[in-house]
Design an enzyme around this catalytic site. Structure first.
Site, PDB file in Angstrom:
ATOM      1  N   ARG A  24       4.179   9.292   0.230  1.00  0.00           N
ATOM      2  CA  ARG A  24       4.054   9.311   1.226  1.00  0.00           C
ATOM      3  C   ARG A  24       3.843  10.180   2.290  1.00  0.00           C
ATOM      4  O   ARG A  24       3.914   9.248   3.612  1.00  0.00           O
ATOM      5  CB  ARG A  24       6.086  10.067   1.410  1.00  0.00           C
ATOM      6  CG  ARG A  24       6.827   9.780   0.173  1.00  0.00           C
ATOM      7  CD  ARG A  24       7.566  10.558   0.589  1.00  0.00           C
ATOM      8  NE  ARG A  24       9.219   9.997   2.312  1.00  0.00           N
ATOM      9  CZ  ARG A  24       9.925   9.272   2.066  1.00  0.00           C
ATOM     10  NH1 ARG A  24       9.950   8.530   0.695  1.00  0.00           N
ATOM     11  NH2 ARG A  24      10.418   9.178   3.161  1.00  0.00           N
ATOM     12  N   LYS A  66      -4.383  -6.188  -2.628  1.00  0.00           N
ATOM     13  CA  LYS A  66      -4.475  -5.663  -3.301  1.00  0.00           C
ATOM     14  C   LYS A  66      -6.162  -5.240  -3.252  1.00  0.00           C
ATOM     15  O   LYS A  66      -6.339  -3.911  -3.222  1.00  0.00           O
ATOM     16  CB  LYS A  66      -4.489  -5.608  -4.839  1.00  0.00           C
ATOM     17  CG  LYS A  66      -2.963  -6.054  -5.170  1.00  0.00           C
ATOM     18  CD  LYS A  66      -1.664  -5.155  -5.252  1.00  0.00           C
ATOM     19  CE  LYS A  66      -1.646  -4.650  -3.218  1.00  0.00           C
ATOM     20  NZ  LYS A  66      -0.039  -4.788  -4.060  1.00  0.00           N
ATOM     21  N   CYS A 123       5.134  11.204   5.544  1.00  0.00           N
ATOM     22  CA  CYS A 123       5.866  12.519   5.336  1.00  0.00           C
ATOM     23  C   CYS A 123       6.752  12.302   4.139  1.00  0.00           C
ATOM     24  O   CYS A 123       7.426  12.005   4.225  1.00  0.00           O
ATOM     25  CB  CYS A 123       6.190  12.920   6.536  1.00  0.00           C
ATOM     26  SG  CYS A 123       5.029  13.522   8.048  1.00  0.00           S
ATOM     27  N   TRP A 158       2.188  12.626   7.219  1.00  0.00           N
ATOM     28  CA  TRP A 158       1.027  11.653   7.690  1.00  0.00           C
ATOM     29  C   TRP A 158       0.558  11.762   8.714  1.00  0.00           C
ATOM     30  O   TRP A 158       2.443  11.152   9.703  1.00  0.00           O
ATOM     31  CB  TRP A 158       1.404  10.800   6.960  1.00  0.00           C
ATOM     32  CG  TRP A 158       0.660   9.320   7.061  1.00  0.00           C
ATOM     33  CD1 TRP A 158       0.388   8.608   8.028  1.00  0.00           C
ATOM     34  CD2 TRP A 158      -0.714   9.100   6.193  1.00  0.00           C
ATOM     35  NE1 TRP A 158      -0.300   7.174   8.207  1.00  0.00           N
ATOM     36  CE2 TRP A 158      -1.103   7.517   7.093  1.00  0.00           C
ATOM     37  CE3 TRP A 158      -1.033   9.860   4.947  1.00  0.00           C
ATOM     38  CZ2 TRP A 158      -2.559   7.600   5.877  1.00  0.00           C
ATOM     39  CZ3 TRP A 158      -2.432   9.263   4.629  1.00  0.00           C
ATOM     40  CH2 TRP A 158      -2.758   8.047   4.639  1.00  0.00           C
ATOM     41  N   GLU A 195      -1.751 -12.072  -2.193  1.00  0.00           N
ATOM     42  CA  GLU A 195      -1.787 -10.578  -3.073  1.00  0.00           C
ATOM     43  C   GLU A 195      -2.620 -10.615  -3.315  1.00  0.00           C
ATOM     44  O   GLU A 195      -3.305  -9.253  -3.123  1.00  0.00           O
ATOM     45  CB  GLU A 195       0.006 -11.679  -3.701  1.00  0.00           C
ATOM     46  CG  GLU A 195       0.055  -9.612  -4.424  1.00  0.00           C
ATOM     47  CD  GLU A 195       0.655  -8.851  -3.696  1.00  0.00           C
ATOM     48  OE1 GLU A 195       0.839  -8.520  -1.907  1.00  0.00           O
ATOM     49  OE2 GLU A 195       0.371  -7.626  -4.078  1.00  0.00           O
ATOM     50  N   LYS A 251       2.703   4.884   1.629  1.00  0.00           N
ATOM     51  CA  LYS A 251       3.631   4.193   0.927  1.00  0.00           C
ATOM     52  C   LYS A 251       5.009   3.084   2.082  1.00  0.00           C
ATOM     53  O   LYS A 251       4.801   1.986   1.465  1.00  0.00           O
ATOM     54  CB  LYS A 251       3.744   4.653  -0.479  1.00  0.00           C
ATOM     55  CG  LYS A 251       5.115   3.593  -0.744  1.00  0.00           C
ATOM     56  CD  LYS A 251       4.332   3.353  -2.359  1.00  0.00           C
ATOM     57  CE  LYS A 251       5.493   2.754  -2.893  1.00  0.00           C
ATOM     58  NZ  LYS A 251       4.720   0.955  -3.296  1.00  0.00           N
ATOM     59  N   HIS A 298     -11.751 -25.759   6.611  1.00  0.00           N
ATOM     60  CA  HIS A 298     -11.555 -26.583   8.211  1.00  0.00           C
ATOM     61  C   HIS A 298     -11.749 -25.149   8.804  1.00  0.00           C
ATOM     62  O   HIS A 298     -11.327 -24.367   9.837  1.00  0.00           O
ATOM     63  CB  HIS A 298      -9.720 -26.396   8.056  1.00  0.00           C
ATOM     64  CG  HIS A 298     -10.062 -27.915   8.007  1.00  0.00           C
ATOM     65  ND1 HIS A 298      -9.824 -28.820   8.806  1.00  0.00           N
ATOM     66  CD2 HIS A 298      -8.703 -27.981   6.722  1.00  0.00           C
ATOM     67  CE1 HIS A 298      -8.999 -29.767   8.372  1.00  0.00           C
ATOM     68  NE2 HIS A 298      -8.357 -29.423   6.867  1.00  0.00           N
ATOM     69  N   GLU A 302      -7.134  -3.871   0.326  1.00  0.00           N
ATOM     70  CA  GLU A 302      -6.570  -2.072  -0.064  1.00  0.00           C
ATOM     71  C   GLU A 302      -6.673  -1.108  -0.535  1.00  0.00           C
ATOM     72  O   GLU A 302      -7.321  -0.166  -0.298  1.00  0.00           O
ATOM     73  CB  GLU A 302      -4.523  -2.494   0.587  1.00  0.00           C
ATOM     74  CG  GLU A 302      -4.098  -2.256  -0.772  1.00  0.00           C
ATOM     75  CD  GLU A 302      -2.800  -2.700  -1.149  1.00  0.00           C
ATOM     76  OE1 GLU A 302      -1.934  -1.830  -0.481  1.00  0.00           O
ATOM     77  OE2 GLU A 302      -1.908  -3.823  -1.206  1.00  0.00           O
ATOM     78  N   ASN A 357      10.313  13.763   8.806  1.00  0.00           N
ATOM     79  CA  ASN A 357       9.733  13.399   8.694  1.00  0.00           C
ATOM     80  C   ASN A 357      10.145  12.047  10.112  1.00  0.00           C
ATOM     81  O   ASN A 357      12.037  12.324   9.819  1.00  0.00           O
ATOM     82  CB  ASN A 357       9.864  12.956   7.009  1.00  0.00           C
ATOM     83  CG  ASN A 357       9.818  11.011   6.749  1.00  0.00           C
ATOM     84  OD1 ASN A 357       8.652  10.605   7.472  1.00  0.00           O
ATOM     85  ND2 ASN A 357      10.374  10.743   5.568  1.00  0.00           N
ATOM     86  N   GLY A 358       9.623  11.335  10.646  1.00  0.00           N
ATOM     87  CA  GLY A 358      10.282  10.505  11.346  1.00  0.00           C
ATOM     88  C   GLY A 358       8.933  10.072  12.766  1.00  0.00           C
ATOM     89  O   GLY A 358       8.196  11.011  13.072  1.00  0.00           O
TER      90      GLY A 358
HETATM   91  C1  F6R Z   1       1.131  -2.902  -0.486  1.00  0.00           C
HETATM   92  C2  F6R Z   1       2.169  -2.639   0.361  1.00  0.00           C
HETATM   93  C3  F6R Z   1       2.722  -2.759   1.810  1.00  0.00           C
HETATM   94  C4  F6R Z   1       4.469  -3.230   1.309  1.00  0.00           C
HETATM   95  C5  F6R Z   1       5.308  -3.095   2.697  1.00  0.00           C
HETATM   96  C6  F6R Z   1       5.790  -3.257   2.937  1.00  0.00           C
HETATM   97  O1  F6R Z   1       0.553  -3.454  -1.454  1.00  0.00           O
HETATM   98  O2  F6R Z   1       2.517  -2.198  -1.082  1.00  0.00           O
HETATM   99  O3  F6R Z   1       2.316  -4.241   1.715  1.00  0.00           O
HETATM  100  O4  F6R Z   1       4.351  -4.208   0.756  1.00  0.00           O
HETATM  101  O5  F6R Z   1       4.103  -2.293   3.877  1.00  0.00           O
HETATM  102  O6  F6R Z   1       7.062  -2.385   2.201  1.00  0.00           O
HETATM  103  P1  F6R Z   1       8.505  -2.042   1.526  1.00  0.00           P
HETATM  104  O7  F6R Z   1       8.300  -3.493   0.090  1.00  0.00           O
HETATM  105  O8  F6R Z   1       8.471  -1.155   1.299  1.00  0.00           O
HETATM  106  O9  F6R Z   1       8.936  -2.824   2.429  1.00  0.00           O
END
Ligand code: F6R
Length: 627
Positions: free
Chosen positions: A38, A500, A11, A87, A496, A622, A519, A503, A113-114
């Site tokens: 957010r 990407k 949020c 959200w 990584e 995010k 394996h 997601e 938010n929370g």
């Molecule tokens: C992937 C992504 C998430 C964050 C994870 C941790 O692209 O953005 O996997 O890396 O939610 O977030 P932070 O780094 O803000 O603790």
């Protein structure tokens, strides 16, 4: 714990109060647009005028709702508005569950938010007292609690304090009252809230600074249990645990520009942020050496060292731990933050050092891991934090903080912050090498020059070498799954790169150890099955050649990421992605940084090819501030 999860909620919240003739509806709308990262499943705005509150809200994305409801359209006589982008956690994204929420008298509006952990208990009591609830949300108990105290004859501010003190959980809450058009109240516990001020004219509050940055650079950062009483062009603070004591807070000036938080001509934030990597790395190279030395010394004298994070930050930690271990000569345990407490339990010992890595500094699993460790060992543990957000919750728990210099990252998928996290850990590693004298000055300098050249290598790659990425994406079967394989330090890059693609392009891929893939996973390989090998010329290269041959022999379509001068794996590959960097040991440690932009771009174009919005991946937000 009496709430159920099932939906995530992050949020974005925004509030404005003014004495100027300005279009507050439009400003509030633009404010939540800049907070859309957010959460973006529903939104709403409330404005006060004619001694009443007027609300527009619905489920959907902000632009769609605005088209239908004209969210910006409130009369100029209105001087106060709150806005929210949601959200969902409690209750699905629907109109009634969207914020703002009201009390029975429709005079008190709240955005939040929370999570309120005790909301069911509070709701039950309030219903027994006759309060009528419309939504499934936890938030709705707040306006009703405030209403309860106002009915008892308590004034608005005191009623808010009493109500908030009843709430258990995490909140950034912003409240207004139809009969108090001259004030907005904002309270924070564990969910970020900042206050922006245009002296004598307009005051703002928001979950994040970019929301009001076009109007003011002057802001206050609210801490846990602090309340702000916003008036037009002024603000007063108090601590809700000790409301009678006035609270003085430091006014900060924001130096970065709003351009940094907006798309700047790129189609998506993700693309813009990939192209900002050279700048982000150059800025991160400027982290004061004294900070790096402090981290280096603490790590060198530590008994046990852990590194913990989530998602992309965890993979940056895996790459970084490899580099630090190389020069530190001690093992670093990498544990996902969600498993930290369960995995360590009583084994966490005094004099341990925990490195916490987080873009946002707000990821709840990380905050909980840190809190648990602090509580368990009282002061006999050291927390080192690497984050991109000054003043984030994580920094308050940490003994030492390094702030990566990536600037605001708006795209949900972390890109530029990954590079800066790995670079920061590598810079610390070099300070350790210097401190321990495991390398001579010439060698340290060679490694340092390699790190310093990462922005140039990426810039060169992005300017001159990206043309085959779209082609590779176009030739990937739209429906197939595939592997990203690597050995050694590059396993982090494979993981990584794979994350990407998962997601943003919604493709199932696995980032895996090339050795371990024999394996079991190799049984999936058939004619044309794509496998991306991450293949810098380091000490694992020869063995990786063997792995490439094994997968090729089974019909795998080999795409490899290699340095410009590569020959052997190039000859075995169907396609290559070539990174313009020298082939020697000093440059091999930088490959987690220099190889990743190509994989980020590949995911970006794969998302576009699948008609997906890379900035708003399905089911993701995010900052994950709930479990
Ligand atoms: C992937 C992504 C998430 C964050 C994870 C941790 O692209 O953005 O996997 O890396 O939610 O977030 P932070 O780094 O803000 O603790």
């Amino acid at each position: 714990m009496i709430y159920q999860t099932g939906y995530l909620r992050m949020c974005g919240i925004f509030g404005i109060i003014t004495n100027q003739d300005i279009p507050i509806g439009q400003i509030a709308l633009e404010g939540i647009k800049r907070l859309e990262y957010r959460g973006y499943d529903s939104c709403g705005i409330v404005a006060q005028y004619d001694s009443q509150l007027f609300i527009k809200k619905d489920a959907g994305k902000i632009d769609e709702i605005n088209e239908r409801l004209k969210l910006f359209d409130f009369p100029l006589e209105s001087k106060l508005a709150l806005a929210h982008t949601r959200w969902a956690t409690h209750g699905p994204p629907t109109k009634v569950n969207s914020h703002p929420h009201l009390d029975c008298s429709r005079k008190i509006a709240v955005i939040h938010n929370g999570i309120l952990e005790n909301f069911l208990e509070l709701k039950e009591q309030l219903e027994l007292e006759g309060h009528k609830f419309l939504s499934d949300t936890d938030t709705e108990v707040i306006p009703h609690l405030i209403e309860r105290y106002i009915r008892q004859g308590i004034d608005f501010t005191q009623a808010v304090i009493k109500a908030i003190n009843k709430c258990v959980g995490a909140y950034g809450v912003v409240i207004c009252h139809a009969d108090h058009p001259d004030m907005i109240i904002a309270v924070r516990k564990e969910s970020p809230l900042v206050i922006g001020i245009e002296e004598g004219k307009t005051t703002y509050c928001a979950s994040d600074i970019p929301a009001f940055l076009p109007y003011t650079r002057m802001c206050y950062i609210l801490e846990d249990n602090e309340m702000a009483i916003l008036k037009a062009g002024s603000v007063k603070f108090l601590n809700i645990t000790n409301p009678d004591e006035p609270l003085e807070k430091e006014l900060n000036k924001i130096e970065w520009s709003i351009d940094a938080a907006e798309k700047g001509g790129y189609k998506h934030f993700m693309l813009k942020e990939i192209y900002e990597e050279p700048l982000a790395l150059r800025q991160t190279m400027k982290i004061p050496r004294s900070k790096l030395q402090t981290f280096a010394k603490i790590l060198w004298s530590a008994k046990n060292i852990y590194i913990t994070a989530a998602g992309t930050s965890f993979y940056a930690s895996l790459a970084g731990k490899h580099i630090v271990t190389k020069f530190l000569g001690k093992y670093i345990h990498a544990i996902e933050c969600s498993e930290f407490q369960i995995e360590l339990g009583d084994a966490l010992q005094e004099d341990s050092v925990i490195i916490c890595v987080s873009q946002s500094g707000e990821t709840i699993d990380l905050i909980e891991a840190v809190r648990w460790a602090k509580e368990k060992l009282k002061k006999k543990i050291t927390l080192l934090c690497i984050t991109n957000v000054v003043g984030s919750s994580l920094t308050r728990y940490s003994d030492e903080t390094i702030v990566t210099q990536a600037g605001p990252e708006i795209g949900v998928a972390a890109t530029k912050t990954y590079c800066t996290q790995v670079l920061t850990l590598a810079l610390i590693a070099l300070e350790i090498a210097r401190y321990r004298k495991v390398l001579n000055e010439q060698e340290i300098n060679n490694y340092y020059e390699a790190l310093k050249s990462t922005p140039d290598i990426i810039e060169d790659y992005l300017k001159n070498k990206v043309s085959n990425i779209k082609d590779i994406v176009n030739n990937l079967d739209k429906s197939s799954n595939f592997f990203y394989l690597a050995r050694g330090i590059s396993i982090a890059t494979a993981k990584e790169g794979g994350l990407k693609l998962k997601e943003v392009a919604c493709r199932f891929i696995e980032g895996y150890s090339a050795a371990h893939a024999k394996h079991g996973p190799i049984s999936l390989v058939r004619e044309g099955f794509p496998i991306i090998f991450i293949a810098p010329p380091d000490e694992t290269y020869q063995r990786l050649v063997g792995n490439v041959m094994e997968f090729k022999a089974r019909g795998g379509k080999i795409i490899s990421v290699v340095v410009d001068s590569d020959k052997i794996i190039t000859n075995l590959s169907d396609r290559t992605i070539r990174i313009p960097q020298p082939a020697n040991k000093y440059y091999n440690i930088i490959s987690p940084i220099t190889f990743i932009p190509a994989l980020q771009l590949l995911s970006y174009y794969a998302a576009l090819k699948n008609n997906l919005d890379p900035d708003q991946p399905r089911n993701l937000a995010k900052t994950v501030t709930v479990h």
